[in-house]
Design a protein around this motif. Structure first.
Motif, mmCIF file in Angstrom:
data_model
loop_
_atom_site.group_PDB
_atom_site.id
_atom_site.type_symbol
_atom_site.label_atom_id
_atom_site.label_comp_id
_atom_site.label_asym_id
_atom_site.label_seq_id
_atom_site.Cartn_x
_atom_site.Cartn_y
_atom_site.Cartn_z
ATOM 1 N N SER A 50 0.855 -1.183 0.000
ATOM 2 C CA SER A 50 0.000 0.000 0.000
ATOM 3 C C SER A 50 0.882 1.220 0.000
ATOM 4 C CB SER A 50 -0.909 0.003 1.229
ATOM 5 O OG SER A 50 -0.134 0.094 2.401
ATOM 6 N N ILE A 51 0.291 2.369 -0.216
ATOM 7 C CA ILE A 51 1.061 3.600 -0.303
ATOM 8 C C ILE A 51 0.993 4.311 1.036
ATOM 9 C CG2 ILE A 51 1.366 5.748 -1.541
ATOM 10 C CD1 ILE A 51 1.801 3.257 -3.220
ATOM 11 N N ALA A 52 2.012 4.138 1.853
ATOM 12 C CA ALA A 52 2.040 4.758 3.174
ATOM 13 C C ALA A 52 2.723 6.103 3.068
ATOM 14 C CB ALA A 52 2.760 3.860 4.169
ATOM 15 N N ALA A 53 1.976 7.108 2.594
ATOM 16 C CA ALA A 53 2.582 8.420 2.412
ATOM 17 C C ALA A 53 1.554 9.502 2.594
ATOM 18 C CB ALA A 53 3.174 8.522 1.016
ATOM 19 N N THR A 54 1.973 10.627 3.174
ATOM 20 C CA THR A 54 1.158 11.824 3.273
ATOM 21 C C THR A 54 2.087 12.970 3.546
ATOM 22 O OG1 THR A 54 -0.768 12.813 4.305
ATOM 23 C CG2 THR A 54 0.650 11.501 5.723
ATOM 24 N N ALA A 55 1.588 14.098 4.027
ATOM 25 C CA ALA A 55 2.466 15.243 4.151
ATOM 26 C C ALA A 55 2.403 15.871 5.517
ATOM 27 C CB ALA A 55 2.093 16.289 3.115
ATOM 28 N N ALA A 56 3.497 16.547 5.874
ATOM 29 C CA ALA A 56 3.585 17.287 7.120
ATOM 30 C C ALA A 56 4.467 18.481 6.859
ATOM 31 C CB ALA A 56 4.175 16.425 8.219
ATOM 32 N N VAL A 57 4.397 19.491 7.699
ATOM 33 C CA VAL A 57 5.246 20.650 7.504
ATOM 34 C C VAL A 57 6.700 20.222 7.625
ATOM 35 C CG1 VAL A 57 5.918 22.869 8.444
ATOM 36 C CG2 VAL A 57 3.529 22.257 8.270
ATOM 37 N N GLY A 58 7.508 20.501 6.630
ATOM 38 C CA GLY A 58 8.874 20.005 6.596
ATOM 39 C C GLY A 58 9.910 21.087 6.776
ATOM 40 N N LYS A 99 15.299 4.511 19.197
ATOM 41 C CA LYS A 99 15.123 4.341 17.765
ATOM 42 C C LYS A 99 13.666 3.990 17.478
ATOM 43 C CE LYS A 99 19.867 2.806 16.893
ATOM 44 N NZ LYS A 99 20.733 1.750 16.336
ATOM 45 N N HIS A 100 13.100 4.626 16.465
ATOM 46 C CA HIS A 100 11.715 4.385 16.085
ATOM 47 C C HIS A 100 11.664 3.734 14.706
ATOM 48 C CE1 HIS A 100 10.672 7.130 19.355
ATOM 49 N NE2 HIS A 100 11.506 8.006 18.827
ATOM 50 N N PRO A 101 11.041 2.574 14.557
ATOM 51 C CA PRO A 101 10.854 2.002 13.219
ATOM 52 C C PRO A 101 9.889 2.862 12.415
ATOM 53 C CG PRO A 101 9.630 0.738 14.847
ATOM 54 C CD PRO A 101 10.437 1.736 15.616
ATOM 55 N N VAL A 102 10.257 3.181 11.193
ATOM 56 C CA VAL A 102 9.432 4.050 10.353
ATOM 57 C C VAL A 102 9.385 3.510 8.927
ATOM 58 C CG1 VAL A 102 9.891 6.140 11.693
ATOM 59 C CG2 VAL A 102 11.390 5.555 9.767
ATOM 60 N N THR A 103 8.379 3.940 8.200
ATOM 61 C CA THR A 103 8.353 3.791 6.757
ATOM 62 C C THR A 103 8.723 5.133 6.156
ATOM 63 O OG1 THR A 103 6.640 2.087 6.780
ATOM 64 C CG2 THR A 103 6.919 3.325 4.752
ATOM 65 N N ILE A 104 9.815 5.181 5.425
ATOM 66 C CA ILE A 104 10.196 6.412 4.731
ATOM 67 C C ILE A 104 9.489 6.435 3.385
ATOM 68 C CG2 ILE A 104 12.067 7.691 3.636
ATOM 69 C CD1 ILE A 104 13.914 6.736 5.816
ATOM 70 N N SER A 105 8.730 7.494 3.152
ATOM 71 C CA SER A 105 8.005 7.665 1.895
ATOM 72 C C SER A 105 8.462 8.967 1.261
ATOM 73 C CB SER A 105 6.493 7.708 2.141
ATOM 74 O OG SER A 105 6.044 6.497 2.713
ATOM 75 N N GLY A 106 9.009 8.878 0.059
ATOM 76 C CA GLY A 106 9.515 10.059 -0.626
ATOM 77 C C GLY A 106 8.793 10.316 -1.930
ATOM 78 N N TYR A 152 10.337 13.925 1.960
ATOM 79 C CA TYR A 152 10.512 12.613 2.573
ATOM 80 C C TYR A 152 9.837 12.612 3.938
ATOM 81 C CZ TYR A 152 14.099 11.677 -0.957
ATOM 82 O OH TYR A 152 14.758 11.494 -2.144
ATOM 83 N N LEU A 153 9.089 11.541 4.231
ATOM 84 C CA LEU A 153 8.285 11.454 5.435
ATOM 85 C C LEU A 153 8.661 10.218 6.237
ATOM 86 C CD1 LEU A 153 5.245 11.841 3.153
ATOM 87 C CD2 LEU A 153 5.942 13.680 4.666
ATOM 88 N N ASP A 154 8.929 10.394 7.521
ATOM 89 C CA ASP A 154 9.188 9.276 8.432
ATOM 90 C C ASP A 154 7.882 8.925 9.118
ATOM 91 O OD1 ASP A 154 11.745 9.744 7.621
ATOM 92 O OD2 ASP A 154 12.606 9.900 9.628
ATOM 93 N N GLN A 186 -2.445 10.517 9.651
ATOM 94 C CA GLN A 186 -1.078 10.033 9.778
ATOM 95 C C GLN A 186 -0.425 10.478 11.076
ATOM 96 O OE1 GLN A 186 2.208 10.868 6.667
ATOM 97 N NE2 GLN A 186 2.650 12.213 8.394
ATOM 98 N N LYS A 187 0.448 9.603 11.614
ATOM 99 C CA LYS A 187 1.386 9.979 12.662
ATOM 100 C C LYS A 187 2.788 9.855 12.086
ATOM 101 C CE LYS A 187 -1.357 8.583 16.697
ATOM 102 N NZ LYS A 187 -1.406 7.696 17.892
ATOM 103 N N ALA A 188 3.636 10.824 12.360
ATOM 104 C CA ALA A 188 4.989 10.826 11.807
ATOM 105 C C ALA A 188 5.984 11.351 12.834
ATOM 106 C CB ALA A 188 5.049 11.679 10.550
ATOM 107 N N TRP A 189 7.249 10.992 12.618
ATOM 108 C CA TRP A 189 8.328 11.469 13.484
ATOM 109 C C TRP A 189 9.085 12.624 12.865
ATOM 110 C CZ3 TRP A 189 8.600 10.237 18.409
ATOM 111 C CH2 TRP A 189 8.006 9.042 18.842
ATOM 112 N N ALA A 190 9.132 12.692 11.546
ATOM 113 C CA ALA A 190 9.908 13.752 10.900
ATOM 114 C C ALA A 190 9.495 13.887 9.450
ATOM 115 C CB ALA A 190 11.405 13.458 10.987
ATOM 116 N N THR A 191 9.781 15.061 8.888
ATOM 117 C CA THR A 191 9.596 15.323 7.461
ATOM 118 C C THR A 191 10.725 16.233 7.004
ATOM 119 O OG1 THR A 191 7.188 15.180 7.598
ATOM 120 C CG2 THR A 191 8.095 16.332 5.707
ATOM 121 N N THR A 192 11.275 15.973 5.824
ATOM 122 C CA THR A 192 12.202 16.904 5.195
ATOM 123 C C THR A 192 11.711 17.181 3.786
ATOM 124 O OG1 THR A 192 13.640 15.109 4.430
ATOM 125 C CG2 THR A 192 14.201 16.145 6.526
#
Length: 213
Positions: free
Chosen positions: A21-29, A79-86, A127-129, A182-188
């Motif tokens: 599936s597509i695990a991606a969305t957006a956050a202020v980066g 350390k947090h396991p994440v899916t990086i979606s770019g 890129y979204l963590d 979505q819940k995320a740890w970081a965005t660039t």
């Protein structure tokens, strides 16, 4: 909202092959000059919530990694396991980002809204963590099971986030997500344009959405 360290069950899930599936969305980066990515940074001890009516992204890359950082209220690193979606480019409609912080006078919510009135937020080289995602997804020209170090990805992996070039990844020419939570740890991001930006500090726990019980 206090962050919780992801423990045993979530680590076991992370060890499995990622679902197609597509695990991606957006956050202020973080806006970075000329689209270049910064070196790896230590994430804060709080994850944040993002909601959006729709995200349309080009040239998705998605793979598993770890976000290293702090624990809230502790000097210990974790350390947090994440899916990086770019994405090479993404447009986000009716976006809300929220972070709830405990304080001596009670929780305070930092809430940001943008991408309304027919003017979506636009991100380049984003890129979204991601820790959790709920959405309806449609994707075009999807490849599942590509080695992350294959070299043929249009959107390249983030330098320093791939432990083994043979690890699983997936990609799509285009991804469309609706009803995003979505819940995320970081965005660039290389650049992030936020039209009609509204930033508010709200008393109490007022996230962009409530968790399902």
């Amino acid at each position: 909202m206090s962050s919780q360290v992801r423990g045993g069950t979530r680590w076991k899930r992370f060890a499995l092959v990622m679902v197609p599936s597509i695990a991606a969305t957006a956050a202020v980066g973080v806006g970075l000059a000329q689209g270049a990515l910064a070196a790896s940074f230590s994430v804060s001890g709080q994850d944040f919530k993002v909601s959006a009516d729709q995200l349309v992204g080009d040239n998705l890359i998605q793979y598993g990694s770890l976000a290293e950082g702090h624990q809230l209220g502790s000097k210990e690193k974790t350390k947090h396991p994440v899916t990086i979606s770019g994405f090479s480019r993404a447009e986000i409609t009716n976006m809300c980002q929220s972070l709830v912080t405990p304080t001596p006078i009670g929780p305070i919510t930092l809430q940001l809204r943008t991408g309304n009135k027919g003017r979506p937020a636009v991100a380049e080289n984003i890129y979204l963590d991601v820790a959790e995602l709920d959405a309806d997804a449609k994707f075009d020209q999807l490849d599942i099971g590509v080695a992350v170090g294959d070299g043929s990805h249009t959107t390249k992996p983030v330098p320093g986030t791939v432990a083994d070039a043979g690890l699983f990844s997936q990609r799509a020419k285009k991804a469309t997500l609706t009803n995003v939570r979505q819940k995320a740890w970081a965005t660039t991001a290389g650049t992030f344009t936020l039209p009609d930006l509204k930033l508010r500090l709200l008393s109490g726990n007022q996230p962009c959405y409530q968790d399902e019980k």
